[in-house]
Design an enzyme around this catalytic site. Structure first.
Site, PDB file in Angstrom:
ATOM      1  N   HIS A 264       0.986  -1.374  -0.090  1.00 42.89           N
ATOM      2  CA  HIS A 264       0.024   0.044  -0.115  1.00 42.89           C
ATOM      3  C   HIS A 264       0.871   1.162  -0.040  1.00 42.89           C
ATOM      4  CE1 HIS A 264      -4.073  -1.615   0.604  1.00 42.89           C
ATOM      5  NE2 HIS A 264      -3.387  -2.894   1.050  1.00 42.89           N
TER       6      HIS A 264
ATOM      7  N   ASP B  29       3.295   9.515  -0.678  1.00 38.99           N
ATOM      8  CA  ASP B  29       2.234   8.736  -0.553  1.00 38.99           C
ATOM      9  C   ASP B  29       2.162   7.458  -1.299  1.00 38.99           C
ATOM     10  OD1 ASP B  29       0.037   8.275   1.125  1.00 38.99           O
ATOM     11  OD2 ASP B  29      -0.690  10.477   1.118  1.00 38.99           O
TER      12      ASP B  29
HETATM   13  C1  GDG Z   1      -1.828   3.895   3.381  1.00 41.37           C
HETATM   14  C2  GDG Z   1      -1.013   4.592   2.515  1.00 41.37           C
HETATM   15  C3  GDG Z   1      -2.869   4.447   0.820  1.00 41.37           C
HETATM   16  C4  GDG Z   1      -8.803  10.369   7.615  1.00 41.37           C
HETATM   17  N1  GDG Z   1      -9.489  11.151   8.656  1.00 41.37           N
HETATM   18  C5  GDG Z   1     -10.543  10.646   9.208  1.00 41.37           C
HETATM   19  C6  GDG Z   1     -10.902   9.511   8.295  1.00 41.37           C
HETATM   20  N2  GDG Z   1      -9.819   9.257   7.247  1.00 41.37           N
HETATM   21  C7  GDG Z   1      -9.714   8.285   6.189  1.00 41.37           C
HETATM   22  C8  GDG Z   1      -9.979   8.811   4.981  1.00 41.37           C
HETATM   23  C9  GDG Z   1      -9.292   7.658   4.195  1.00 41.37           C
HETATM   24  C10 GDG Z   1      -8.122   7.210   5.299  1.00 41.37           C
HETATM   25  O1  GDG Z   1      -8.517   7.698   6.385  1.00 41.37           O
HETATM   26  C11 GDG Z   1      -6.790   7.736   4.991  1.00 41.37           C
HETATM   27  O2  GDG Z   1      -6.239   7.205   3.818  1.00 41.37           O
HETATM   28  P1  GDG Z   1      -5.126   7.531   2.958  1.00 41.37           P
HETATM   29  O3  GDG Z   1      -4.896   6.814   1.796  1.00 41.37           O
HETATM   30  O4  GDG Z   1      -5.002   9.092   2.535  1.00 41.37           O
HETATM   31  O5  GDG Z   1      -3.651   7.441   3.874  1.00 41.37           O
HETATM   32  P2  GDG Z   1      -3.131   6.195   5.006  1.00 41.37           P
HETATM   33  O6  GDG Z   1      -3.947   6.089   5.865  1.00 41.37           O
HETATM   34  O7  GDG Z   1      -1.569   6.757   5.073  1.00 41.37           O
HETATM   35  O8  GDG Z   1      -3.183   4.835   4.036  1.00 41.37           O
HETATM   36  C12 GDG Z   1      -1.750   5.267   1.372  1.00 41.37           C
HETATM   37  C13 GDG Z   1      -3.848   3.846   1.573  1.00 41.37           C
HETATM   38  O9  GDG Z   1      -3.019   2.985   2.525  1.00 41.37           O
HETATM   39  C14 GDG Z   1      -4.514   2.566   0.567  1.00 41.37           C
HETATM   40  O10 GDG Z   1      -3.765   1.877  -0.039  1.00 41.37           O
HETATM   41  O11 GDG Z   1      -3.489   5.473  -0.305  1.00 41.37           O
HETATM   42  O12 GDG Z   1      -0.678   5.970   0.627  1.00 41.37           O
HETATM   43  O13 GDG Z   1      -0.093   5.555   3.139  1.00 41.37           O
HETATM   44  O14 GDG Z   1     -10.137   6.653   3.650  1.00 41.37           O
HETATM   45  O15 GDG Z   1     -11.082   8.815   4.575  1.00 41.37           O
HETATM   46  N3  GDG Z   1     -11.962   9.014   8.598  1.00 41.37           N
HETATM   47  C15 GDG Z   1     -12.908   9.152   9.389  1.00 41.37           C
HETATM   48  N4  GDG Z   1     -12.317  10.431  10.163  1.00 41.37           N
HETATM   49  C16 GDG Z   1     -11.475  11.200  10.079  1.00 41.37           C
HETATM   50  O16 GDG Z   1     -11.233  11.924  10.809  1.00 41.37           O
HETATM   51  N5  GDG Z   1     -14.091   8.552   9.535  1.00 41.37           N
END
Ligand code: GDG
Length: 499
Positions: A171, A384
């Site tokens: 990921h 990222d």
């Molecule tokens: C890893 C990789 C890759 C965020 N704040 C809240 C909340 N979120 C949810 C978002 C989103 C998720 O968390 C964050 O996903 P990201 O992709 O931005 O980042 P990582 O957590 O670092 O994930 C990344 C991912 O895996 C998938 O392969 O894209 O690059 O690092 O879904 O919506 N959800 C709620 N409250 C919040 O305050 N409910």
């Protein structure tokens, strides 16, 4: 072997459930949220499946296991727990995974602590996951292992004589050769990855980095092909190597963001912060997300474009994460200091506050309302894997009248480069200029860019991602995976960055 006939065993560091001790002392499990579980649920329900992972607590292993068993019925698939003690969590999760692989694979080698105990525990813990898979799996299953915590699991399974097909998806980014070679256990890790039948990366760039590491460090594993899925032969087995950009459940986001109560919450935000454009940043507290750089860029925009003062506010949501690691604590202080400085410098008595800082987790409704309310999303990670927030923002932009500013170093940039304004997050003046450009962009341009972005996220949603990976893992015929520019939209195929 066909996809519909194959039982799926999903393996991830954490189970997609939250386990808690209730007031009466018994343990219960409730489903967590998240794109991965939503995407895999139909697959797991249709063909039956097992999800293996750590329940997120080091307490009461047997009771937690029973809670997982009870939750399995409602989940539609079987939950199996791998229990870890405190020392294992420290050395495997906080140590090897988050103080070595996470910073190194995000190009931040100076933050790595190459402590040998971390590696030893990583191998032991990966062995525990493998033992659990071997206990609950069968020869005909397809085993799908997720992410950087579990890279050695395939090798452990092969050492136990498991012959089932095993896939692995990373990921996070895969680093370039000159960074990867810093890892003291680089050879062991490459050999371990080559025990999988299919290795999936987020972008073509990550795949290219991996192939380059093989070329130099494991030259006997010659990689052939030029399509979405490349092939090598290693240890008498075929190994497939592909790029599969992960995505979101687009329709679910649109449906939920269209609810009247979300629209109302978004309107209330604009009432509270009137006569200005709202800029949104939402990130886990993590040094890879570039939050201090972003705040400096926002300050640069206010300094150099006085018209923006009182006409633009940044809402920065920081979700607590890995607070046990000292670097994360320091980062929080740095962010809070910067917010204080910017607000102190520009605030207008009784009126405009430039930065609205929220430290905490948002409810799903609030998150959707922020997405809907934001005129500009400022998503500027230093590096990222993908960045799902960028895709969720596009999905929730129901009116299509808003702008995405996105870092070149997010995996999502390869797909979204034609609709977003791309920026170098280290160039704080450049990001400030992008804010000005977004703020003064015509409505026609905003709409046409956002329409293009939403089309791409809708077409290549998370269900597309699951199908693409599983097909690559199972299909006999690799001609089904032609070169990306033939089979995919140009947005997905783009690998535009020269690095
Ligand atoms: C890893 C990789 C890759 C965020 N704040 C809240 C909340 N979120 C949810 C978002 C989103 C998720 O968390 C964050 O996903 P990201 O992709 O931005 O980042 P990582 O957590 O670092 O994930 C990344 C991912 O895996 C998938 O392969 O894209 O690059 O690092 O879904 O919506 N959800 C709620 N409250 C919040 O305050 N409910």
């Amino acid at each position: 072997m066909t996809i519909s006939a194959t039982r799926l065993i999903v393996v991830s560091n954490r189970l997609p459930y939250v386990f808690q001790r209730d007031a009466d002392g018994t343990w219960s499990a409730r489903p967590g949220s998240g794109g991965l579980v939503t995407a895999l649920l139909p697959v797991l329900r249709n063909r039956g499946g097992v999800w293996i992972g750590w329940p997120g607590t080091t307490e009461a292993a047997e009771e937690v296991e029973l809670a997982a068993e009870r939750a399995s019925g409602a989940a539609g698939y079987v939950l199996k727990t791998v229990s870890l003690n405190g020392e294992e969590v420290d050395n495997f999760y906080l140590g090897f995974a988050n103080r070595i692989i996470w910073p190194l694979f995000h190009d931040l080698q100076s933050l790595c602590d190459f402590e040998p105990t971390y590696w030893r525990t990583y191998r032991e813990v990966n062995g525990k996951y493998a033992a659990c898979i071997a206990e609950h799996g069968a020869q005909a299953d397809l085993i799908w292992v997720h992410d950087y915590h579990l890279m050695n699991v395939g090798a452990d399974l092969r050492a136990m004589g498991v012959q089932a097909r095993i896939g692995f998806f990373l990921h996070i980014p895969f680093p370039p050769l000159d960074l990867f070679v810093k890892l003291p256990w680089r050879m062991a890790l490459l050999h371990a990855l080559l025990q999988y039948d299919v290795i999936g990366f987020q972008t073509l760039r990550d795949r290219r980095n991996f192939v380059q590491c093989l070329r130099i460090l494991v030259p006997e594993a010659r990689v052939r092909g030029h399509g979405q899925v490349l092939v090598t032969h290693y240890g008498g087995r075929e190994v497939r190597i592909g790029a599969f950009p992960i995505s979101i459940d687009y329709n679910a986001f649109v449906r939920q963001a269209s609810q009247p109560e979300i629209k109302q919450l978004a309107a209330q935000l604009h009432e509270k912060l009137p006569n200005r454009k709202l800029v949104l940043g939402v990130d886990r507290l993590d040094y890879t997300k570039g939050i201090p750089h972003r705040l400096k860029a926002f300050r640069s925009a206010l300094e150099r474009y006085p018209e923006l003062r009182e006409r633009m506010s940044l809402i920065q949501v920081v979700v607590p994460s890995r607070v046990d690691i000292a670097d994360y604590h320091d980062l929080k202080l740095e962010i809070e200091q910067l917010v204080g400085q910017i607000n102190g410098e520009f605030v207008r008595p009784g009126g405009w506050v430039p930065v609205w800082y929220v430290y905490g987790s948002l409810s799903r409704s609030d998150l959707l309302a922020y997405y809907r309310a934001a005129d500009i999303a400022l998503i500027t990670p230093l590096k990222d894997g993908m960045n799902l927030v960028a895709k969720e923002y596009c999905a929730c932009s129901i009116e299509e009248d808003c702008v995405l500013i996105l870092s070149e170093f997010a995996g999502a940039a390869a797909q979204l480069n034609r609709g977003a304004i791309l920026v170098n997050p280290y160039d704080t003046d450049g990001v400030g200029d992008a804010l000005w450009r977004a703020w003064s962009m015509s409505v026609e341009e905003r709409e046409s860019r956002m329409r293009r972005l939403r089309r791409s996220v809708r077409t290549f949603d998370v269900f597309w991602w699951v199908d693409a990976f599983l097909n690559a893992a199972i299909s006999h015929d690799l001609s089904a995976f032609p070169a990306p520019d033939e089979s995919m939209a140009p947005e997905v195929a783009a690998d535009f960055l020269p690095i």
